[in-house]
Design a protein around this motif. Structure first.
Motif, PDB file in Angstrom:
ATOM      1  N   GLU A  82      53.043  93.503  14.872  1.00  0.00           N
ATOM      2  CA  GLU A  82      52.059  92.686  14.158  1.00  0.00           C
ATOM      3  C   GLU A  82      52.502  92.500  12.713  1.00  0.00           C
ATOM      4  N   SER A  83      52.470  91.271  12.255  1.00  0.00           N
ATOM      5  CA  SER A  83      52.813  90.987  10.862  1.00  0.00           C
ATOM      6  C   SER A  83      51.594  91.226   9.980  1.00  0.00           C
ATOM      7  N   LYS A  84      50.421  91.036  10.553  1.00  0.00           N
ATOM      8  CA  LYS A  84      49.154  91.469   9.968  1.00  0.00           C
ATOM      9  C   LYS A  84      48.189  91.572  11.133  1.00  0.00           C
ATOM     10  N   PRO A  85      47.031  92.210  10.948  1.00  0.00           N
ATOM     11  CA  PRO A  85      46.193  92.494  12.115  1.00  0.00           C
ATOM     12  C   PRO A  85      45.955  91.263  13.002  1.00  0.00           C
ATOM     13  N   GLY A  86      46.309  91.403  14.243  1.00  0.00           N
ATOM     14  CA  GLY A  86      46.086  90.343  15.215  1.00  0.00           C
ATOM     15  C   GLY A  86      47.233  89.364  15.364  1.00  0.00           C
ATOM     16  N   ARG A  87      48.059  89.239  14.334  1.00  0.00           N
ATOM     17  CA  ARG A  87      49.149  88.263  14.391  1.00  0.00           C
ATOM     18  C   ARG A  87      50.369  88.954  14.997  1.00  0.00           C
ATOM     19  N   ALA A  88      50.481  88.826  16.322  1.00  0.00           N
ATOM     20  CA  ALA A  88      51.429  89.656  17.063  1.00  0.00           C
ATOM     21  C   ALA A  88      52.647  88.877  17.559  1.00  0.00           C
ATOM     22  N   ASN A  89      53.796  89.521  17.433  1.00  0.00           N
ATOM     23  CA  ASN A  89      55.055  89.007  17.963  1.00  0.00           C
ATOM     24  C   ASN A  89      55.548  89.995  19.016  1.00  0.00           C
ATOM     25  N   VAL A  90      56.199  89.468  20.054  1.00  0.00           N
ATOM     26  CA  VAL A  90      56.748  90.337  21.100  1.00  0.00           C
ATOM     27  C   VAL A  90      58.245  90.070  21.174  1.00  0.00           C
ATOM     28  N   ILE A  91      59.021  91.140  21.259  1.00  0.00           N
ATOM     29  CA  ILE A  91      60.474  90.965  21.322  1.00  0.00           C
ATOM     30  C   ILE A  91      61.063  91.941  22.324  1.00  0.00           C
ATOM     31  N   LEU A  92      62.067  91.469  23.025  1.00  0.00           N
ATOM     32  CA  LEU A  92      62.659  92.239  24.123  1.00  0.00           C
ATOM     33  C   LEU A  92      64.151  91.940  24.168  1.00  0.00           C
ATOM     34  N   ARG A  93      64.965  92.997  24.264  1.00  0.00           N
ATOM     35  CA  ARG A  93      66.398  92.780  24.423  1.00  0.00           C
ATOM     36  C   ARG A  93      66.781  93.090  25.864  1.00  0.00           C
ATOM     37  N   VAL A  94      67.480  92.168  26.492  1.00  0.00           N
ATOM     38  CA  VAL A  94      67.919  92.348  27.875  1.00  0.00           C
ATOM     39  C   VAL A  94      69.445  92.371  27.868  1.00  0.00           C
ATOM     40  N   PRO A  95      70.049  93.480  28.290  1.00  0.00           N
ATOM     41  CA  PRO A  95      71.508  93.555  28.236  1.00  0.00           C
ATOM     42  C   PRO A  95      72.177  92.581  29.206  1.00  0.00           C
ATOM     43  N   GLY A  96      73.220  91.944  28.739  1.00  0.00           N
ATOM     44  CA  GLY A  96      73.958  91.010  29.574  1.00  0.00           C
ATOM     45  C   GLY A  96      75.078  91.709  30.320  1.00  0.00           C
ATOM     46  N   THR A  97      75.697  90.969  31.251  1.00  0.00           N
ATOM     47  CA  THR A  97      76.778  91.559  32.034  1.00  0.00           C
ATOM     48  C   THR A  97      78.094  91.561  31.275  1.00  0.00           C
TER      49      THR A  97
ATOM     50  N   ALA B 244      51.687  77.033  11.972  1.00  0.00           N
ATOM     51  CA  ALA B 244      51.339  76.997  10.549  1.00  0.00           C
ATOM     52  C   ALA B 244      52.568  77.302   9.699  1.00  0.00           C
ATOM     53  N   GLY B 245      53.764  77.164  10.275  1.00  0.00           N
ATOM     54  CA  GLY B 245      54.999  77.318   9.494  1.00  0.00           C
ATOM     55  C   GLY B 245      55.751  78.615   9.735  1.00  0.00           C
ATOM     56  N   GLY B 246      55.159  79.546  10.479  1.00  0.00           N
ATOM     57  CA  GLY B 246      55.921  80.741  10.864  1.00  0.00           C
ATOM     58  C   GLY B 246      55.874  81.911   9.904  1.00  0.00           C
ATOM     59  N   GLU B 247      55.013  81.803   8.875  1.00  0.00           N
ATOM     60  CA  GLU B 247      54.961  82.877   7.878  1.00  0.00           C
ATOM     61  C   GLU B 247      54.694  84.249   8.514  1.00  0.00           C
ATOM     62  N   TRP B 248      53.803  84.281   9.550  1.00  0.00           N
ATOM     63  CA  TRP B 248      53.444  85.554  10.192  1.00  0.00           C
ATOM     64  C   TRP B 248      54.172  85.730  11.520  1.00  0.00           C
ATOM     65  N   GLY B 249      55.092  84.818  11.786  1.00  0.00           N
ATOM     66  CA  GLY B 249      55.808  84.854  13.056  1.00  0.00           C
ATOM     67  C   GLY B 249      57.307  84.973  12.847  1.00  0.00           C
ATOM     68  N   ALA B 250      58.020  83.914  13.210  1.00  0.00           N
ATOM     69  CA  ALA B 250      59.485  83.968  13.177  1.00  0.00           C
ATOM     70  C   ALA B 250      60.017  84.280  11.781  1.00  0.00           C
ATOM     71  N   GLN B 251      59.393  83.683  10.770  1.00  0.00           N
ATOM     72  CA  GLN B 251      59.878  83.935   9.408  1.00  0.00           C
ATOM     73  C   GLN B 251      59.715  85.413   9.042  1.00  0.00           C
ATOM     74  N   TRP B 252      58.564  85.934   9.386  1.00  0.00           N
ATOM     75  CA  TRP B 252      58.265  87.342   9.075  1.00  0.00           C
ATOM     76  C   TRP B 252      59.216  88.274   9.830  1.00  0.00           C
ATOM     77  N   MET B 253      59.445  87.960  11.085  1.00  0.00           N
ATOM     78  CA  MET B 253      60.342  88.783  11.912  1.00  0.00           C
ATOM     79  C   MET B 253      61.772  88.741  11.380  1.00  0.00           C
ATOM     80  N   ALA B 254      62.221  87.534  11.001  1.00  0.00           N
ATOM     81  CA  ALA B 254      63.595  87.408  10.495  1.00  0.00           C
ATOM     82  C   ALA B 254      63.748  88.155   9.169  1.00  0.00           C
TER      83      ALA B 254
END
Ligand SMILES: [Zn+2]
Length: 439
Positions: free
Chosen positions: A59-74, A154-164
């Motif tokens: 969560e970047s702030k309460p309720g604003r949730a991102n999910v991330i998962l790494r899956v190993p390749g062959t 809304a521009g990614g402030e609490w999403g992709a931008q925050w995660m990056a």
């Protein structure tokens, strides 16, 4: 590979997308009406847990949730690929729709609802392919970094931008990404063309501020903020931006010219005929031939007989990639010495190569499912989360494969009323995505 990735069971993808649509994640920006992504993120985590994955919820702030998962390749020698979707949607006014926008209605072969194309469709396709990897025991070729972001609308402030910015390590080893808006089909003179998005225009949301001398509305006032602002807004709104065809746009229009026999010159009539030949995608492409700067808001004054000291306006400018500074300077000049111009939000545009191995793999995956089609690049006039990953050295492509009926008005679906997607297109896209990730 023993398992044919394209033989996956796609019968559940529409229901999965409907389940996501039913979780209202309307993004009103900072407004309290915003419905945070957390319930949708929990749904995604639970789904992935059921298949033995262990995603991270941040969560970047309460309720604003991102999910991330790494899956190993062959093949660990290959760079990782980011596959991302956003969990939020733009709001919908139910009264303007023929169905409940948050009910996930399926009728007439379509799945209806807010997010059906933007972009719970891709979220559901990603989840379906991940489930199949576990069910039939196959792996992607490259390490996948699968992300479900908050706040794209809304521009990614609490999403992709925050995660990056806060978790760049989670994207280690990635050099490319796929997400919206591309990979869908258009019909050009009977030829199916899949448009791969290989760039985005820049975005510069500008605030204009005029200052003057406050006073009584009945008196002489040569220093009226409203007058100065209105003149500046009119000059900006009427500006004729020069034609500026990027490599991506030239490549697309060359393809359209070859398919239609229409001439490709810089004559405006020729250009608009080429753009129109793209049918429902014309609004997307028509806005990529030049910079656009549209005045969008005006604010000033509080009473008819009071001259205010300040007045403000907003302008949504979308510069051609690489011309952002120059375009901003033109707005400064148009605004004139009495009106200040500042950037509220600014992202520079970009273009990534079409002539690249990743595009060949997209093309192979698409053509395996639709052998008579061709692919072409296009520049997006709007923005996506791909921009947020660029500072990490990750080149983003728009690739949400969808085989659409020729008369389906796809561009009108984005943020539009009665947003919907053909269920067959969801199934097609899931097969193409599985093929693409297996390569
Ligand atoms: Zn979107």
């Amino acid at each position: 590979m023993a398992v044919d990735p394209s033989a996956l069971d796609t019968s559940g993808v529409a229901q999965l997308c409907a389940d996501l649509i039913r979780i209202d994640t309307s993004n009103f920006g900072d407004d309290p009406r915003t419905k945070p992504e957390r319930p949708a993120a929990d749904f995604v985590v639970n789904f992935l847990n059921r298949y033995g994955y262990d995603p991270i919820l941040i969560e970047s702030k309460p309720g604003r949730a991102n999910v991330i998962l790494r899956v190993p390749g062959t093949d660990p020698e290959l760079p990782a690929l980011v596959v991302h979707g956003h969990l939020d949607v733009v709001p919908a006014v139910a009264a303007d729709w023929t169905v409940d926008p948050f009910a996930g209605v399926m009728k007439d072969g379509y799945l209806w609802g807010r997010g059906a194309v933007d972009m719970k469709n891709m979220d559901a396709m990603m989840l379906t392919v991940l489930a199949d990897m576990k069910e039939r025991n196959w792996r992607p070729k490259r390490d996948l970094i699968v992300a479900f972001f908050a706040d794209e609308e809304a521009g990614g402030e609490w999403g992709a931008q925050w995660m990056a910015e806060h978790h760049p390590d989670l994207f280690d080893g990635a050099t490319a990404a796929i997400s919206e808006v591309g990979g869908y089909s258009v019909d050009v003179e009977g030829q199916t063309v899949y448009l791969i998005q290989t760039g985005e225009k820049g975005m510069d949301w500008l605030t204009l501020t005029a200052r003057g001398r406050a006073g009584h509305g009945s008196q002489v006032n040569e220093d009226n903020a409203i007058t100065k602002l209105a003149a500046a807004v009119a000059r900006i709104g009427q500006q004729q931006w020069p034609l500026h065809l990027t490599d991506t746009v030239r490549s697309l229009l060359t393809t359209v010219s070859e398919l239609t026999g229409l001439p490709f010159t810089e004559d405006p009539a020729h250009l608009s005929a080429l753009v129109d030949a793209l049918g429902p995608a014309a609004p997307f492409v028509g806005a990529t031939l030049k910079t656009q700067a549209n005045p969008t808001q005006l604010d000033g004054g509080y009473k008819a007989n009071v001259i205010p000291a300040t007045a403000t306006a907003a302008v949504d400018m979308r510069p051609i990639p690489g011309t952002e500074d120059e375009a901003h300077k033109i707005i400064d000049d148009l605004a004139g010495p009495d009106v200040d111009v500042s950037s509220l939000v600014r992202y520079d545009g970009y273009e990534v190569p079409f002539d690249a191995p990743i595009v060949e793999r997209m093309s192979e995956a698409l053509l395996a499912e639709d052998p008579d089609a061709i692919v072409a690049p296009y520049l997006l006039s709007a923005g996506t989360d791909n921009k947020q990953l660029l500072p990490l050295g990750i080149e983003g492509y728009g690739f949400v494969p969808l085989a659409l009926p020729a008369d389906f008005n796809f561009s009108a679906m984005f943020h539009g009323n009665d947003e919907r997607v053909p269920i067959s297109a969801l199934k097609f896209g899931t097969r193409v995505l599985a093929r693409f990730l297996a390569q």
